[in-house]
Design a protein around this motif. Structure first.
Motif, PDB file in Angstrom:
ATOM      1  N   GLU A  21       0.832  -1.190   0.000  1.00 22.06           N
ATOM      2  CA  GLU A  21       0.000   0.000   0.000  1.00 22.06           C
ATOM      3  C   GLU A  21       0.873   1.248   0.000  1.00 22.06           C
ATOM      4  O   GLU A  21       2.087   1.184   0.210  1.00 22.06           O
ATOM      5  CB  GLU A  21      -0.921   0.011   1.232  1.00 22.06           C
ATOM      6  N   GLY A  22       0.229   2.401  -0.209  1.00 21.46           N
ATOM      7  CA  GLY A  22       0.910   3.685  -0.113  1.00 21.46           C
ATOM      8  C   GLY A  22       2.111   3.776  -1.026  1.00 21.46           C
ATOM      9  O   GLY A  22       2.033   3.475  -2.223  1.00 21.46           O
ATOM     10  N   GLU A  23       3.228   4.169  -0.449  1.00 22.80           N
ATOM     11  CA  GLU A  23       4.470   4.331  -1.206  1.00 22.80           C
ATOM     12  C   GLU A  23       5.262   3.038  -1.312  1.00 22.80           C
ATOM     13  O   GLU A  23       6.441   3.059  -1.648  1.00 22.80           O
ATOM     14  CB  GLU A  23       5.322   5.421  -0.555  1.00 22.80           C
ATOM     15  N   GLY A  24       4.600   1.905  -1.029  1.00 19.92           N
ATOM     16  CA  GLY A  24       5.245   0.617  -1.217  1.00 19.92           C
ATOM     17  C   GLY A  24       5.528  -0.158   0.053  1.00 19.92           C
ATOM     18  O   GLY A  24       6.400  -1.032   0.045  1.00 19.92           O
ATOM     19  N   GLU A  57      14.202   3.518   5.035  1.00 22.27           N
ATOM     20  CA  GLU A  57      13.284   2.486   4.553  1.00 22.27           C
ATOM     21  C   GLU A  57      11.807   2.771   4.855  1.00 22.27           C
ATOM     22  O   GLU A  57      10.927   2.146   4.260  1.00 22.27           O
ATOM     23  CB  GLU A  57      13.655   1.132   5.152  1.00 22.27           C
ATOM     24  N   ARG A  59       8.119   4.087   4.857  1.00 20.07           N
ATOM     25  CA  ARG A  59       7.244   4.570   3.789  1.00 20.07           C
ATOM     26  C   ARG A  59       5.903   5.000   4.381  1.00 20.07           C
ATOM     27  O   ARG A  59       5.434   4.450   5.375  1.00 20.07           O
ATOM     28  CB  ARG A  59       7.008   3.473   2.750  1.00 20.07           C
ATOM     29  N   GLY A  60       5.280   5.966   3.720  1.00 23.05           N
ATOM     30  CA  GLY A  60       3.965   6.418   4.144  1.00 23.05           C
ATOM     31  C   GLY A  60       2.973   6.348   3.009  1.00 23.05           C
ATOM     32  O   GLY A  60       3.136   5.578   2.051  1.00 23.05           O
ATOM     33  N   THR A  61       1.933   7.158   3.105  1.00 22.82           N
ATOM     34  CA  THR A  61       0.935   7.238   2.044  1.00 22.82           C
ATOM     35  C   THR A  61       0.940   8.656   1.479  1.00 22.82           C
ATOM     36  O   THR A  61       0.949   9.633   2.245  1.00 22.82           O
ATOM     37  CB  THR A  61      -0.475   6.919   2.570  1.00 22.82           C
ATOM     38  N   PRO A  62       0.933   8.812   0.163  1.00 19.20           N
ATOM     39  CA  PRO A  62       0.822  10.153  -0.417  1.00 19.20           C
ATOM     40  C   PRO A  62      -0.580  10.705  -0.176  1.00 19.20           C
ATOM     41  O   PRO A  62      -1.480   9.974   0.257  1.00 19.20           O
ATOM     42  CB  PRO A  62       1.078   9.904  -1.910  1.00 19.20           C
ATOM     43  N   HIS A  64      -4.298  11.381  -0.348  1.00 19.34           N
ATOM     44  CA  HIS A  64      -5.347  10.559  -0.950  1.00 19.34           C
ATOM     45  C   HIS A  64      -6.681  10.931  -0.307  1.00 19.34           C
ATOM     46  O   HIS A  64      -6.723  11.329   0.861  1.00 19.34           O
ATOM     47  CB  HIS A  64      -5.053   9.068  -0.749  1.00 19.34           C
ATOM     48  N   LEU A 109      -3.070  12.379   4.527  1.00 19.81           N
ATOM     49  CA  LEU A 109      -1.705  11.917   4.290  1.00 19.81           C
ATOM     50  C   LEU A 109      -1.169  11.362   5.595  1.00 19.81           C
ATOM     51  O   LEU A 109      -1.374  11.954   6.660  1.00 19.81           O
ATOM     52  CB  LEU A 109      -0.846  13.083   3.794  1.00 19.81           C
ATOM     53  N   ARG A 111       2.568   9.789   7.159  1.00 24.71           N
ATOM     54  CA  ARG A 111       3.971   9.578   6.815  1.00 24.71           C
ATOM     55  C   ARG A 111       4.780   9.304   8.075  1.00 24.71           C
ATOM     56  O   ARG A 111       4.400   9.705   9.188  1.00 24.71           O
ATOM     57  CB  ARG A 111       4.527  10.793   6.085  1.00 24.71           C
TER      58      ARG A 111
END
Length: 292
Positions: A21-24, A57, A59-62, A64, A109, A111
């Motif tokens: 999900e999110g940025e991977g 390493e 990652r979050g979510t852009p 949305h 968002l 992060r």
């Protein structure tokens, strides 16, 4: 059968699947999946971690959008910074919760904090989606925070073998701090080896148990790590135990909304027309934007 004192049986046990999900970032998801699209009023459970991240390493979510439901972010380890188009900005620390009622719609968002991104470290969190009834899908967006562990009450069972963090609803004489639009019970149960906990549940409410770690059990089924037990509606209470070593379990129960569900990505409405309106409103900027 007399259900006035019956412990609910296990209707079925589901294995999770793994996705990104999110940025991977990787997630473990017991539902939705083809055989279990939802457990009304719950729409989704995602588990991130537990794992230890190296520097760079995280990652979050852009940015949305969301409309028509609520998101519950429970941070067990590794802090998360949340921002939204309503102007809210808050770091949720380990043991904290963000309860976001998207309602009519907003942009969100999430992060990792700069410290977690730069230095790495442990990360473990849950994302739980709860549906809203049609009459509340246009309610104004709202965010409730329990940003640190002291905001969320914890209670032990009488024998001390199970510690319960009560996020929403009431159990064992303790109530969670969040105002919910639908009656739900959301509890993080930490069971010592041999520990057992029981929970009351109203007739007609759905109930399930998701194993975060270890091996748990209902009275009639074994639940390995990552598995979810959907319980039958044949009693007014249910039980979970850790017959071997320690286990951690999310306890989820709630009153079904019983309405049609149309969903795509971040929108959950009652029909296809509602989904199309949500998509158009987002494209037109009517759900706002985030300045990052």
């Amino acid at each position: 059968m007399d259900t006035t004192t019956a412990v609910r049986s296990t209707a079925r046990v589901f294995r999770p699947f793994h996705t990104f999900e999110g940025e991977g970032f990787p997630v473990r998801r017991p539902f939705p999946q083809p055989e279990l699209p939802l457990v009304d009023p719950f729409l989704m459970v995602d588990q991130v971690g537990p794992h230890v991240l190296g520097p760079g390493e995280a990652r979050g979510t852009p940015p949305h959008p969301h409309r028509g439901f609520e998101t519950v972010q429970y941070v067990i380890d590794g802090a998360v910074e949340d921002l939204d188009s309503e102007g809210h900005r808050r770091v949720v620390n380990p043991g904290g919760v963000q309860w976001l009622t998207a309602g009519s719609g907003l942009v969100h968002l999430a992060r990792p904090t700069p410290e977690l991104l730069a230095e790495g470290g442990p990360q473990h969190l849950l994302q739980i989606w709860v549906n809203l009834p049609a009459r509340l899908k246009a309610t104004p967006p709202r965010v409730q925070y329990g940003s640190v562990p002291r905001d969320i009450p914890t209670v032990a069972t009488d024998d001390g073998a199970c510690e319960l963090t009560v996020i929403a609803g009431s159990t064992h004489g303790v109530s969670g701090p969040f105002e919910t639009h639908t009656p739900v019970l959301v509890v993080h149960a930490r069971l010592a080896a041999g520990g057992r906990a029981e929970f009351a549940v109203p007739a007609g409410h759905n109930a399930m148990l998701y194993v975060l770690s270890g091996t748990a059990a209902t009275p009639d089924a074994e639940l390995p790590d990552g598995h979810l037990a959907l319980l039958a509606r044949d009693g007014d209470r249910f039980a979970v135990s850790a017959p071997g070593g320690p286990a951690e379990v999310m306890v989820l129960a709630g009153e079904p909304i019983g309405e049609p569900v149309a969903r795509t990505g971040p929108f959950v409405m009652n029909d296809a027309a509602g989904i199309r309106r949500a998509q158009l409103d987002y494209q037109r900027g009517l759900m706002g934007r985030i300045d990052v």
